[in-house]
Write a protein that holds these residues in place. Structure first.
Motif, PDB file in Angstrom:
ATOM      1  N   ALA A 185     -28.669  21.751 179.150  1.00  0.00           N
ATOM      2  CA  ALA A 185     -27.384  22.381 178.836  1.00  0.00           C
ATOM      3  C   ALA A 185     -27.324  23.775 179.465  1.00  0.00           C
ATOM      4  N   TRP A 186     -28.409  24.494 179.364  1.00  0.00           N
ATOM      5  CA  TRP A 186     -28.468  25.842 179.914  1.00  0.00           C
ATOM      6  C   TRP A 186     -28.240  25.838 181.415  1.00  0.00           C
ATOM      7  N   MET A 187     -28.929  24.941 182.117  1.00  0.00           N
ATOM      8  CA  MET A 187     -28.787  24.880 183.572  1.00  0.00           C
ATOM      9  C   MET A 187     -27.368  24.506 183.954  1.00  0.00           C
ATOM     10  N   ALA A 188     -26.783  23.570 183.179  1.00  0.00           N
ATOM     11  CA  ALA A 188     -25.399  23.180 183.478  1.00  0.00           C
ATOM     12  C   ALA A 188     -24.494  24.400 183.350  1.00  0.00           C
ATOM     13  N   LEU A 189     -24.747  25.177 182.310  1.00  0.00           N
ATOM     14  CA  LEU A 189     -23.969  26.383 182.078  1.00  0.00           C
ATOM     15  C   LEU A 189     -24.143  27.372 183.227  1.00  0.00           C
ATOM     16  N   VAL A 190     -25.392  27.527 183.645  1.00  0.00           N
ATOM     17  CA  VAL A 190     -25.688  28.451 184.742  1.00  0.00           C
ATOM     18  C   VAL A 190     -24.956  28.027 186.018  1.00  0.00           C
ATOM     19  N   LEU A 247     -27.324  35.899 187.135  1.00  0.00           N
ATOM     20  CA  LEU A 247     -28.621  35.866 187.833  1.00  0.00           C
ATOM     21  C   LEU A 247     -29.766  35.788 186.833  1.00  0.00           C
ATOM     22  N   MET A 248     -29.684  36.617 185.786  1.00  0.00           N
ATOM     23  CA  MET A 248     -30.750  36.585 184.780  1.00  0.00           C
ATOM     24  C   MET A 248     -30.794  35.231 184.087  1.00  0.00           C
ATOM     25  N   GLY A 249     -29.580  34.697 183.832  1.00  0.00           N
ATOM     26  CA  GLY A 249     -29.525  33.377 183.209  1.00  0.00           C
ATOM     27  C   GLY A 249     -30.170  32.324 184.089  1.00  0.00           C
ATOM     28  N   ALA A 250     -29.879  32.432 185.399  1.00  0.00           N
ATOM     29  CA  ALA A 250     -30.453  31.457 186.329  1.00  0.00           C
ATOM     30  C   ALA A 250     -31.977  31.601 186.387  1.00  0.00           C
ATOM     31  N   LEU A 251     -32.447  32.854 186.384  1.00  0.00           N
ATOM     32  CA  LEU A 251     -33.906  33.087 186.404  1.00  0.00           C
ATOM     33  C   LEU A 251     -34.562  32.431 185.195  1.00  0.00           C
ATOM     34  N   ALA A 252     -33.922  32.638 184.039  1.00  0.00           N
ATOM     35  CA  ALA A 252     -34.483  32.063 182.812  1.00  0.00           C
ATOM     36  C   ALA A 252     -34.477  30.547 182.907  1.00  0.00           C
ATOM     37  N   GLY A 253     -33.362  30.007 183.408  1.00  0.00           N
ATOM     38  CA  GLY A 253     -33.235  28.557 183.513  1.00  0.00           C
ATOM     39  C   GLY A 253     -34.276  27.957 184.443  1.00  0.00           C
TER      40      GLY A 253
END
Lengths: 189, 229, 226
Positions: free
Chosen positions: C16-21, C192-198
């Motif tokens: 779900a997170w990656m989809a969001l990213v 970007l931070m979200g993508a890094l976390a993902g």
């Protein structure tokens, strides 16, 4: 694959490791020499109540095995001088010559490249490098292979010379070599 | 048995390598042949005139190192691979202290590289009309570069000799390690060629020396593991 | 008889997170100034991939060092798992970086030091696996590849840190610049931070799966031998 083994070898007794081909005689000797690590258990060498650290084993062990060779592009004398120097010994030419002759290598051959030798002569040089530094532990795997009767007798004399002052182990199938042993390990397939 | 030093044991190994190599000349021939062939091919095609004056410094320094590297990789693995092939590796392993083996063979590879450089560099400068402003600077870069390259190649040679021993594997493993070194070597060579001041090579030299130092320290820890396993 | 485990929930969270990213990369973040059209959006994928490639390298190093100390084949399995993922992510980072370079500067490859570093990392991984493939014995494979990994690791900082200092770089200035402040528009920074976390989560999940599989394989082989 070797099953459980344990024991102690001391100077004064020769241990013979016997068994059919493939039973693990060479493997056991390799483990004793520190070439292979056993999956369980350990090998320790002691001197004067202290363990010899593995890093110093090279100075105290003499090994001769079929899968080892000496340098073809050096002469017999150069080979032995090299192996002596590696242990910090400055072996004198006359003592090297004497050792080679004791093992049956005629003096005129000493200055020729080992690459020109027959397999029997190479075997004698191999045995010489195992003892040039007067080791406290001697591990011999099929020491008389490639040797004629005279060679075999020379090896027998060598084992006798070291019997009292080194821990000697011989891996062999040859009944004449087996006769040198005071203690025996029989390996089975 | 008197206590011996790492130095004397390493020198014994080095002596053995040199004697061995001078008698068989396999590595010498391979390295010399590769390097000279590449040099002649480059010199013939490109020669002194075909490169624009502005491009000369960096192109010529790059080409020089390509030739040297190519020649070097054809012979540096031999110190270990020939021991495994001749079955003397086990004998040596049982008879010597690991670091003595490493430093002795490192010394041999270093001599081989320095010899290669002494042969190729003057010829290259002559054939390609490569004028070098600071010969002392170039000599420093070449010497330190040889140490760094010998250190990493000897370590890789030890690794691949215990694996398949093939020259291809040696090349595959050496390339990623050699690329950073080659980049700074080319820069240093260019600096020596374009500026008469010795200080011009210092930035590159610092990088080369630290790379050599780091590789040697790593090798001191890693070589005994690789040698004995 | 293994008991039935309830399916873990966090891969779903990751999904779900990656989809969001991905959605946010295209719709939430604004187009960056100074970059051609929408091309800057690739940053949200390229930077995390490069980051994971380097992270994998560090994990590989630690596992290799641990193997050399403790000789536990599980550490070798960990090193190999990290390297596999590192290889994949460095290929991705090189490709996305190259695509961006084509759009932005007109050519696929520019010999920018950072480009070269990631390509060299790729070569290190390839060499690592070439070495492993050539050794049949488990323990020898583990100790030789661990040694090579450590050797490669000590050489890498030179390319990544030392050389760029000497060279001019095409790479856009690093986000955290000399002043210490963050130079990016806040929404872009969030994505970007979200993508890094993902991506880090993705690496960690795949890594854990790979190691778990390897452990089962090891255990089975050990029980076959004894």
């Amino acid at each position: 694959m070797l099953a459980q083994l344990s024991g102690t070898v001391e100077p004064g007794r020769v241990l013979v490791v016997a068994g059919p081909n493939g039973s693990g005689k060479s493997t056991l000797l390799n483990i004793l020499a520190g070439v292979i690590r056993p999956s369980r258990g350990e090998v320790r060498y002691r001197q004067d109540e202290g363990d010899i650290p593995r890093a110093r084993w090279f100075a105290h062990l003499g090994v001769a095995a079929p899968d080892m060779a000496v340098y073809d592009e050096l002469t017999a004398v150069e080979n032995l001088m090299f192996f002596a120097r590696l242990r910090g010994l400055e072996a004198r030419l006359d003592s090297i010559g004497a050792l080679l002759e004791e093992l049956g290598l005629a003096a005129r051959e000493h200055g020729r490249y080992v690459g020109t030798y027959s397999s029997g002569m190479k075997q004698r040089v191999k045995l010489a490098q195992a003892v040039i530094h007067e080791p406290g532990v001697l591990l011999l795997d099929e020491p008389s292979s490639n040797l004629d009767t005279a060679g075999h007798d020379a090896v027998a004399r060598l084992v006798d010379r070291f019997r009292s002052r080194a821990a000697v182990a011989v891996a062999t199938n040859d009944p004449r070599e087996m006769a040198w042993g005071d203690a025996r390990i029989e390996l089975a397939l | 048995m008197r206590a011996s030093s790492l130095l004397s044991e390493s020198l014994a190994v080095l002596g053995k390598e040199l004697t061995s190599e001078l008698r068989s000349r396999v590595a010498l021939n391979a390295v010399g042949l590769f390097a000279l062939t590449t040099l002649i091919a480059v010199a013939y095609q490109i020669g002194p005139y075909k490169i624009e004056e502005a491009d000369r410094p960096h192109l010529l320094s790059a080409l020089l190192w390509i030739i040297l590297f190519f020649g070097a990789t054809s012979g540096l693995a031999r110190v270990f691979v020939k021991e495994e092939d001749a079955r003397t590796a086990k004998t040596l392993r049982l008879a010597a202290r690991p670091l003595a083996v490493f430093f002795g063979k490192l010394g041999f590879n270093l001599i081989l590289l320095l010899g290669l450089e002494s042969l190729v560099v003057p010829l290259y400068c002559a054939l390609m009309s490569y004028t070098v402003e600071s010969v002392a600077g170039l000599a420093l870069v070449m010497a330190c570069g040889a140490v760094a390259m010998a250190a990493s190649s000897t370590m890789v040679a030890a690794i691949i000799a215990r694996a398949s021993g093939s020259g291809t594997l040696f090349a595959i493993l050496t390339v990623p390690l050699a690329l950073p070194l080659l980049v700074v070597l080319i820069q240093g060579t260019k600096a020596a060629a374009t500026s008469a001041a010795l200080a011009a090579v210092f930035p590159a030299l610092r990088a080369i020396v630290s790379l050599a130092g780091v590789t040697l320290v790593a090798a001191v820890y890693l070589f005994p593991v690789v040698w004995h396993d | 008889m293994t008991e039935r485990k309830r399916s873990p929930w966090w891969p779903w969270v990751l999904f779900a997170w990656m989809a969001l990213v991905i959605w946010a990369a295209f719709f939430y973040a604004p187009a960056a100034k100074g970059f051609k059209g929408e091309s800057a959006r690739i940053v949200f994928f390229h930077v995390p991939q490069a980051w994971v490639a380097v992270l994998a390298f560090c994990v590989n190093l630690i596992a290799s060092l641990r193997y050399l100390r403790r000789r536990d084949l599980v550490d070798d399995a960990r090193a190999a798992a990290a390297a596999r993922l590192g290889l994949v992510f460095s290929v991705l980072a090189t490709v996305t970086g190259s695509l961006f370079a084509k759009v932005m500067w007109g050519s696929f490859w520019n010999w920018d030091p950072r480009e070269v570093s990631i390509a060299i990392l790729l070569l290190v991984y390839a060499a690592y696996f070439a070495l492993r493939e050539s050794i049949p014995d488990d323990e020898r494979r583990a100790s030789l590849s661990s040694s090579y990994a450590v050797l490669a690791f000590v050489t890498m900082p030179f390319l990544v840190f030392v050389v760029p200092r000497i060279y001019w770089s095409l790479h856009p200035d690093t986000l955290i610049n000399a002043r210490g402040s963050i130079d990016m528009e806040s929404r872009m920074f969030q994505v970007l931070m979200g993508a890094l976390a993902g991506f880090t989560g993705l690496f960690s999940w795949l890594y854990t799966l790979d190691v778990r599989l390897a452990r089962v394989g090891l255990k089975r082989r050990q029980s076959e031998e004894s």
